[in-house]
Design an enzyme around this catalytic site. Structure first.
Site, PDB file in Angstrom:
ATOM      1  CD  GLU A  89      -1.284  -0.090   3.690  1.00 58.59           C
ATOM      2  OE1 GLU A  89      -1.727  -1.222   3.961  1.00 58.59           O
ATOM      3  OE2 GLU A  89      -1.624   0.933   4.286  1.00 58.59           O
ATOM      4  CB  CYS A 340       0.655   2.073   9.819  1.00 54.87           C
ATOM      5  SG  CYS A 340       0.582   3.831  10.159  1.00 54.87           S
TER       6      CYS A 340
HETATM    7  N1  SAH Z   1      10.201   0.750   9.503  1.00 52.10           N
HETATM    8  C1  SAH Z   1      10.315   2.202   9.458  1.00 52.10           C
HETATM    9  C2  SAH Z   1       9.205   2.828   8.654  1.00 52.10           C
HETATM   10  C3  SAH Z   1       7.891   2.524   9.257  1.00 52.10           C
HETATM   11  S1  SAH Z   1       6.497   3.453   9.155  1.00 52.10           S
HETATM   12  C4  SAH Z   1      10.323   2.742  10.865  1.00 52.10           C
HETATM   13  O1  SAH Z   1      10.150   1.973  11.805  1.00 52.10           O
HETATM   14  O2  SAH Z   1      10.558   3.933  11.035  1.00 52.10           O
HETATM   15  C5  SAH Z   1       6.727   5.084   9.604  1.00 52.10           C
HETATM   16  C6  SAH Z   1       6.313   5.481  11.012  1.00 52.10           C
HETATM   17  O3  SAH Z   1       4.968   5.118  11.345  1.00 52.10           O
HETATM   18  C7  SAH Z   1       7.202   4.862  12.067  1.00 52.10           C
HETATM   19  O4  SAH Z   1       7.597   5.847  12.964  1.00 52.10           O
HETATM   20  C8  SAH Z   1       6.273   3.872  12.723  1.00 52.10           C
HETATM   21  O5  SAH Z   1       6.703   3.566  14.020  1.00 52.10           O
HETATM   22  C9  SAH Z   1       4.972   4.604  12.659  1.00 52.10           C
HETATM   23  N2  SAH Z   1       3.784   3.777  12.847  1.00 52.10           N
HETATM   24  C10 SAH Z   1       3.605   2.478  12.520  1.00 52.10           C
HETATM   25  N3  SAH Z   1       2.370   2.071  12.859  1.00 52.10           N
HETATM   26  C11 SAH Z   1       1.750   3.127  13.382  1.00 52.10           C
HETATM   27  C12 SAH Z   1       0.452   3.343  13.902  1.00 52.10           C
HETATM   28  N4  SAH Z   1      -0.444   2.369  13.952  1.00 52.10           N
HETATM   29  N5  SAH Z   1       0.136   4.578  14.354  1.00 52.10           N
HETATM   30  C13 SAH Z   1       1.040   5.584  14.299  1.00 52.10           C
HETATM   31  N6  SAH Z   1       2.275   5.446  13.825  1.00 52.10           N
HETATM   32  C14 SAH Z   1       2.636   4.221  13.372  1.00 52.10           C
END
Ligand code: SAH
Length: 348
Positions: A89, A340
């Site tokens: 996505e 996410c």
């Molecule tokens: N693997 C990378 C990119 C991930 S996504 C990382 O960990 O940074 C980007 C951001 O979204 C990251 O900071 C992740 O922790 C956050 N994230 C993931 N799921 C989330 C959610 N359900 N709500 C808010 N932020 C989320």
């Protein structure tokens, strides 16, 4: 699976075309067609015979947009289908200064963060450089009449964030190849300054990235102020300490001159009371960094709760008063479902 043309640099495309006994300028026609988001069959300047020959080895379309969701605020979310049937996505966010696209770097993820939907079923596979690039080429083509920026930077998608599914530094070689290709002057030509790479903090890879000479915006998902609490929501914290992450960020700054960023998702009763704000101030004050506070996108499979808006602004205020540069990320596209990894999960 066949090979993917969008994995290749321009020079590699030339070498390939020459190896077929074709003239060099055919490589340019092919490469330019691909940059416009076209499938091989849709590139009208190439002969039918040449296209047939190419398609014996290479995918016609490495990814397709399977479904687009439109939000009332302009945000678009996409489900892409890969050539092997896997689904990823992505999101396009429209800001005053341009369009920012969020891309995936892996199908699934193996980092296991408790708040994240992308990791619920683990890692399926890495994306190739061309599969990452193609997400952008397709969406850019979709909006080709909305070009912004000037000269070499004129395009619809002006900014890219590697914040979709996957841990970019866990797919290091492909991601670096993608970064070089998208920034290449005879390719898409995007400035690395318009690209943000988000990592959960794979320290050795952060050092390696600092050596690549790609001045992008490095962003680390912090989400806690000490290692023990961090390990409660982020298993990776058992491997790498916050202190070592900060050292790697500092090194990144020395090498590139670029300030770095932290993401901090506000999870109620977990990481966002006053003591956490103060701990964050103590940890980061005086460092050349900016903190992006994020509202938790609640994942139904997990029981973590988002912090209310009033408390979120109070947390932000305390950080600012303590001397940190911080912002609370605006929530957009809420009417078209979660991000996410939630979109893909609900589809599957
Ligand atoms: N693997 C990378 C990119 C991930 S996504 C990382 O960990 O940074 C980007 C951001 O979204 C990251 O900071 C992740 O922790 C956050 N994230 C993931 N799921 C989330 C959610 N359900 N709500 C808010 N932020 C989320």
């Amino acid at each position: 699976m066949k090979k993917i043309l969008q994995d290749l640099t321009f020079t590699e495309t030339e070498e390939y075309i020459l190896s077929l006994g074709e003239k060099k300028f055919r490589a340019k026609q092919l490469y330019e067609g691909l940059l416009q988001g076209k499938s091989v069959t849709a590139i009208s300047s190439l002969s039918h015979a040449l296209k047939e020959r190419i398609l014996e080895e290479y995918e016609n379309e490495p990814i397709k947009i399977k479904h687009t969701f439109y939000s009332s605020d302009g945000t678009e979310k996409y489900l892409f289908e890969l050539a092997d049937g896997n689904i990823i996505e992505g999101v396009l966010m429209k800001y005053k200064y341009g369009y920012t696209q969020c891309v995936s770097t892996q199908v699934g993820c193996r980092m296991g963060c408790k708040f994240c939907a992308s990791t619920l079923n683990g890692l399926v596979r890495n994306l190739t450089a061309g599969e990452i690039l193609s997400q952008i080429l397709l969406v850019n083509a979709l909006h080709k009449d909305e070009v912004q920026g000037k000269g070499a930077q004129a395009r619809a998608v002006t900014n890219v964030v590697l914040m979709g599914s996957g841990e970019p530094l866990d797919n290091y070689e492909n991601v670096v190849r993608f970064l070089r290709n998208i920034c290449s002057e005879n390719g898409f030509g995007m400035s690395a300054r318009n690209i943000s790479l988000s990592t959960c903090g794979l320290v050795p890879k952060m050092y390696q990235l600092a050596e690549e000479n790609i001045p992008l915006n490095l962003t680390v998902s912090l989400h806690a102020t000490d290692d023990i609490s961090r390990a409660r929501t982020m298993p990776v914290a058992k491997a790498y300490k916050i202190a070592d992450i900060l050292k790697a960020c500092e090194y990144y700054f020395e090498k590139t001159g670029r300030r770095y960023y932290f993401e901090y998702t506000l999870i109620a009763d977990e990481n966002c009371d006053e003591a956490h704000a103060d701990a964050l101030i103590k940890l980061l004050k005086g460092k050349p960094c900016h903190i992006n506070l994020i509202r938790l996108n609640e994942v139904k499979e997990r029981d973590l709760k988002a912090l209310g808006d009033k408390d979120a602004y109070r947390f932000l205020g305390r950080l600012e008063k303590g001397g940190l540069s911080a912002t609370l990320r605006r929530q957009i596209g809420v009417d078209i479902g979660g991000a996410c990894g939630q979109l893909r999960n609900s589809y599957l």
